[in-house]
Scaffold this active site. Structure first.
Site, mmCIF file in Angstrom:
data_model
loop_
_atom_site.group_PDB
_atom_site.id
_atom_site.type_symbol
_atom_site.label_atom_id
_atom_site.label_comp_id
_atom_site.label_asym_id
_atom_site.label_seq_id
_atom_site.Cartn_x
_atom_site.Cartn_y
_atom_site.Cartn_z
ATOM 1 N N TYR A 193 -1.249 -0.493 10.713
ATOM 2 C CA TYR A 193 -1.181 -0.830 9.187
ATOM 3 C C TYR A 193 0.083 -0.355 8.175
ATOM 4 C CZ TYR A 193 -3.696 -0.973 4.584
ATOM 5 O OH TYR A 193 -3.946 -1.669 3.391
ATOM 6 N N SER A 220 0.675 -1.249 -0.002
ATOM 7 C CA SER A 220 0.005 0.094 -0.001
ATOM 8 C C SER A 220 0.639 1.172 0.154
ATOM 9 C CB SER A 220 -0.838 0.021 1.171
ATOM 10 O OG SER A 220 -1.621 1.302 1.443
HETATM 11 N N1 LIG Z 1 -8.786 -0.619 -0.448
HETATM 12 C C1 LIG Z 1 -7.674 -0.024 -0.503
HETATM 13 O O1 LIG Z 1 -7.867 1.139 -0.356
HETATM 14 C C2 LIG Z 1 -6.378 -0.608 -0.493
HETATM 15 C C3 LIG Z 1 -5.346 0.070 -0.757
HETATM 16 C C4 LIG Z 1 -4.082 -0.461 -0.619
HETATM 17 C C5 LIG Z 1 -3.695 -1.543 -0.284
HETATM 18 N N2 LIG Z 1 -4.909 -2.476 -0.008
HETATM 19 C C6 LIG Z 1 -4.637 -3.702 0.225
HETATM 20 O O2 LIG Z 1 -5.417 -4.507 -0.801
HETATM 21 C C7 LIG Z 1 -5.442 -6.028 -0.083
HETATM 22 C C8 LIG Z 1 -7.104 -6.455 -0.302
HETATM 23 O O3 LIG Z 1 -7.886 -5.244 0.228
HETATM 24 P P1 LIG Z 1 -9.260 -4.977 -0.504
HETATM 25 O O4 LIG Z 1 -9.489 -3.549 -0.256
HETATM 26 O O5 LIG Z 1 -9.683 -5.786 -1.554
HETATM 27 O O6 LIG Z 1 -9.997 -5.466 0.819
HETATM 28 P P2 LIG Z 1 -11.479 -6.232 0.970
HETATM 29 O O7 LIG Z 1 -12.680 -5.852 -0.223
HETATM 30 O O8 LIG Z 1 -11.949 -6.092 2.318
HETATM 31 O O9 LIG Z 1 -11.145 -7.765 0.812
HETATM 32 C C9 LIG Z 1 -10.186 -8.562 1.565
HETATM 33 C C10 LIG Z 1 -10.391 -10.064 1.397
HETATM 34 O O10 LIG Z 1 -9.501 -10.468 2.338
HETATM 35 C C11 LIG Z 1 -9.991 -11.600 3.048
HETATM 36 N N3 LIG Z 1 -9.554 -11.555 4.332
HETATM 37 C C12 LIG Z 1 -9.302 -10.562 5.257
HETATM 38 N N4 LIG Z 1 -8.648 -11.073 6.481
HETATM 39 C C13 LIG Z 1 -8.328 -12.324 6.037
HETATM 40 C C14 LIG Z 1 -7.787 -13.387 7.011
HETATM 41 N N5 LIG Z 1 -7.255 -13.111 8.077
HETATM 42 N N6 LIG Z 1 -7.660 -14.662 6.541
HETATM 43 C C15 LIG Z 1 -8.028 -14.729 5.207
HETATM 44 N N7 LIG Z 1 -8.747 -13.866 4.325
HETATM 45 C C16 LIG Z 1 -8.977 -12.767 4.835
HETATM 46 C C17 LIG Z 1 -11.716 -11.015 2.851
HETATM 47 O O11 LIG Z 1 -12.390 -12.047 3.068
HETATM 48 P P3 LIG Z 1 -12.940 -12.751 4.401
HETATM 49 O O12 LIG Z 1 -13.226 -11.570 5.595
HETATM 50 O O13 LIG Z 1 -14.218 -13.661 4.004
HETATM 51 O O14 LIG Z 1 -11.904 -13.584 5.199
HETATM 52 C C18 LIG Z 1 -11.631 -10.445 1.573
HETATM 53 O O15 LIG Z 1 -11.829 -11.729 0.718
HETATM 54 C C19 LIG Z 1 -5.352 -5.914 1.367
HETATM 55 O O16 LIG Z 1 -4.066 -6.272 1.599
HETATM 56 C C20 LIG Z 1 -5.196 -4.067 1.578
HETATM 57 O O17 LIG Z 1 -4.301 -3.821 2.647
HETATM 58 C C21 LIG Z 1 -6.189 -1.876 -0.121
#
Ligand SMILES: NC(=O)c1ccc[n+]([C@@H]2O[C@H](COP(=O)([O-])OP(=O)(O)OC[C@H]3O[C@@H](n4cnc5c(N)ncnc54)[C@H](OP(=O)(O)O)[C@@H]3O)[C@@H](O)[C@H]2O)c1
Length: 239
Positions: free
Chosen positions: A155, A142
């Site tokens: 984070y 990120s």
């Molecule tokens: N959205 C942003 O603004 C952003 C920006 C930069 C980086 N990121 C990074 O991108 C990645 C994906 O984020 P996203 O925004 O797509 O999030 P999201 O829509 O909340 O999806 C997260 C996914 O991870 C799974 N997950 C969460 N905790 C878990 C665990 N302990 N074990 C197994 N699965 C788990 C969730 O499913 P379950 O809850 O069913 O397990 C879900 O499928 C993350 O690493 C986040 O830090 C996001």
């Protein structure tokens, strides 16, 4: 480089960036192993992808912050797929608060999921790639892994650590023809950013999970002799 008939394991595949990448890879004919905690999300994506693209889709539920669960899920998926050419370490969690006010259990959970979970999953998948002498690992970090901000101690620490892990591992495995990449997106329009209360601004101009999936696809399609070490991807939306 064609991705057709390759195999990929995606953590956090049920929603957001993981789900969009699963769809993008399915369109390329990649057989998939999908991992998350919620079975219902994975089952509905499995149904959609098998019927639309005729690929193999296996699912495994696990909390990646638990080493035994993460290892079992990855080992099972590799057995079902027969190999793992691509590993997308995407599962992650976010919560913000001042260092003193934030519950230590939540602080630990962020490190345990974002850093330790990535380590557990990678450690379980890497021996297969080392035996194959090929593979691509993409870690979703990120902008919070490049720049600290107030209320982001847990984070940011987890995402700075992912960049360190990525760089050390890439030096370790590049001679085995394994590529390791870290992506550093700014805010993406997903449940994670909405639930964490990140400033979204003008929603139409926000980066969407499909946009990140396109970059992942482009990185994977580079000739195997080349890899992207880190890539930032920002939105035009001023934040
Ligand atoms: N959205 C942003 O603004 C952003 C920006 C930069 C980086 N990121 C990074 O991108 C990645 C994906 O984020 P996203 O925004 O797509 O999030 P999201 O829509 O909340 O999806 C997260 C996914 O991870 C799974 N997950 C969460 N905790 C878990 C665990 N302990 N074990 C197994 N699965 C788990 C969730 O499913 P379950 O809850 O069913 O397990 C879900 O499928 C993350 O690493 C986040 O830090 C996001």
């Amino acid at each position: 480089m064609t991705l057709h008939n390759q195999t990929a394991i995606i953590t956090g595949a049920g929603k957001g960036i993981g789900k969009s990448t699963a769809i993008a890879l399915a369109k390329e004919g990649v057989n998939l192993g999908l991992l998350a905690r919620s079975r219902a999300d994975l089952e509905s994506l499995q149904r959609e992808l098998t019927s639309t693209y005729g690929i193999q889709v296996h699912i495994a539920t696990a909390d990646i912050s638990n080493r035994a669960e993460a290892e079992l899920a990855v080992e099972t998926l590799i057995k079902e797929l027969g190999s793992v050419d691509i590993l997308l370490n995407n599962a992650g969690t976010a919560q913000f608060g001042t260092l003193v006010d934030m519950d230590p259990a939540h602080w630990e959970q962020i490190i345990q999921t974002n850093l330790m979970g990535t380590y557990y999953v990678t450690r379980a998948a890497l021996p297969t790639m080392l035996n194959q002498k090929s593979g691509s690992i993409i870690n979703i970090a990120s902008t919070a892994g490049e720049r600290g901000f107030a209320t982001g101690s847990a984070y940011c620490a987890s995402k700075f650590a992912i960049l360190g892990l990525t760089e050390a591992l890439l030096q370790e495995v590049r001679k085995s023809n394994i590529r390791v990449t870290a992506l550093t997106p700014s805010t993406v329009n997903t449940e994670l950013s909405v639930n964490a209360g990140l400033p979204i601004g003008d929603e139409d101009r926000m980066m969407q999970p499909e946009d990140v999936a396109e970059l992942i696809l482009a990185a994977l399609k580079l000739p195997q002799r080349v890899f992207l070490k880190t890539a930032g991807i920002w939105t035009t939306n001023p934040q």
